[in-house]
Design a protein around this motif. Structure first.
Motif, short mmCIF file in Angstrom:
data_model
loop_
_atom_site.label_atom_id
_atom_site.label_comp_id
_atom_site.label_asym_id
_atom_site.label_seq_id
_atom_site.Cartn_x
_atom_site.Cartn_y
_atom_site.Cartn_z
N GLN A 148 -3.04 -7.21 17.44
CA GLN A 148 -3.17 -5.77 17.64
C GLN A 148 -1.80 -5.10 17.57
O GLN A 148 -0.85 -5.54 18.22
N VAL A 149 -1.73 -4.04 16.79
CA VAL A 149 -0.56 -3.17 16.75
C VAL A 149 -1.01 -1.78 17.18
O VAL A 149 -1.93 -1.21 16.57
N THR A 150 -0.39 -1.25 18.20
CA THR A 150 -0.73 0.08 18.71
C THR A 150 0.53 0.92 18.72
O THR A 150 1.54 0.53 19.31
N PRO A 198 1.43 6.66 14.41
CA PRO A 198 0.16 6.40 15.11
C PRO A 198 -0.95 5.91 14.17
O PRO A 198 -1.78 5.09 14.57
N GLU A 199 -0.93 6.38 12.94
CA GLU A 199 -1.96 5.96 11.99
C GLU A 199 -1.79 4.51 11.52
O GLU A 199 -2.64 3.98 10.81
N ASP A 200 -0.70 3.86 11.92
CA ASP A 200 -0.53 2.43 11.64
C ASP A 200 -1.26 1.57 12.67
O ASP A 200 -1.33 0.34 12.51
N ALA A 259 0.85 -1.18 0.00
CA ALA A 259 0.00 0.00 0.00
C ALA A 259 0.89 1.23 0.00
O ALA A 259 1.99 1.23 0.57
N ASP A 260 0.43 2.30 -0.64
CA ASP A 260 1.24 3.52 -0.72
C ASP A 260 1.60 4.04 0.67
O ASP A 260 2.69 4.59 0.86
N SER A 261 0.72 3.87 1.62
CA SER A 261 0.93 4.41 2.95
C SER A 261 2.08 3.75 3.70
O SER A 261 2.56 4.31 4.70
N VAL A 262 2.51 2.57 3.26
CA VAL A 262 3.57 1.87 3.99
C VAL A 262 4.84 1.67 3.16
O VAL A 262 5.84 1.15 3.67
#
Length: 120
Positions: free
Chosen positions: A115-117, A87-89, A60-63
């Protein structure tokens, strides 16, 4: 019965790294593509990265430039190295695999999610 078991999620500060792992059991006639998806609260599940049986990957472009997907065919495993986390990940990350469960076709199987926080 095919099972995908994930590990490696957790809490990390922004800029940190995590590595997700996923191993498939009872892989029938073989595994085609494998990948990682994520779903944040209130959002649809989205593709993060995928990798074909020959190793070709897409992101994905975001990553792009931050995440790296890899696989170990001998272990029926796929990994996601996540660097420079933002944070948006933050999301539940799901492993997916297209497995040939009959001589005639493949089915998509999903892991239980991890879960990834990422804290700011």
């Amino acid at each position: 019965q095919v099972q995908l078991v994930e590990s490696g999620g957790g809490l990390v500060q922004a800029g940190g790294s995590l590595r997700l792992s996923c191993a498939a059991s009872d892989t029938g006639f073989g595994i085609n593509a494998m990948g990682w998806y994520r779903q944040a609260p209130g959002k649809q599940r989205e593709l993060v990265a995928s990798i074909g049986s020959g190793g070709s990957a897409m992101y994905a472009d975001s990553v792009k430039g931050r995440f790296t997907i890899s696989r170990d065919n001998a272990k029926n495993a796929v990994y996601l190295q996540m660097n420079s986390l933002k944070p948006e990940d933050t999301a539940v990350y799901f492993c997916a695999a297209d497995i040939w469960d009959s001589p005639f076709g493949a089915s998509r199987f999903w892991g239980q999610g991890t879960q990834v926080t990422v804290s700011s």
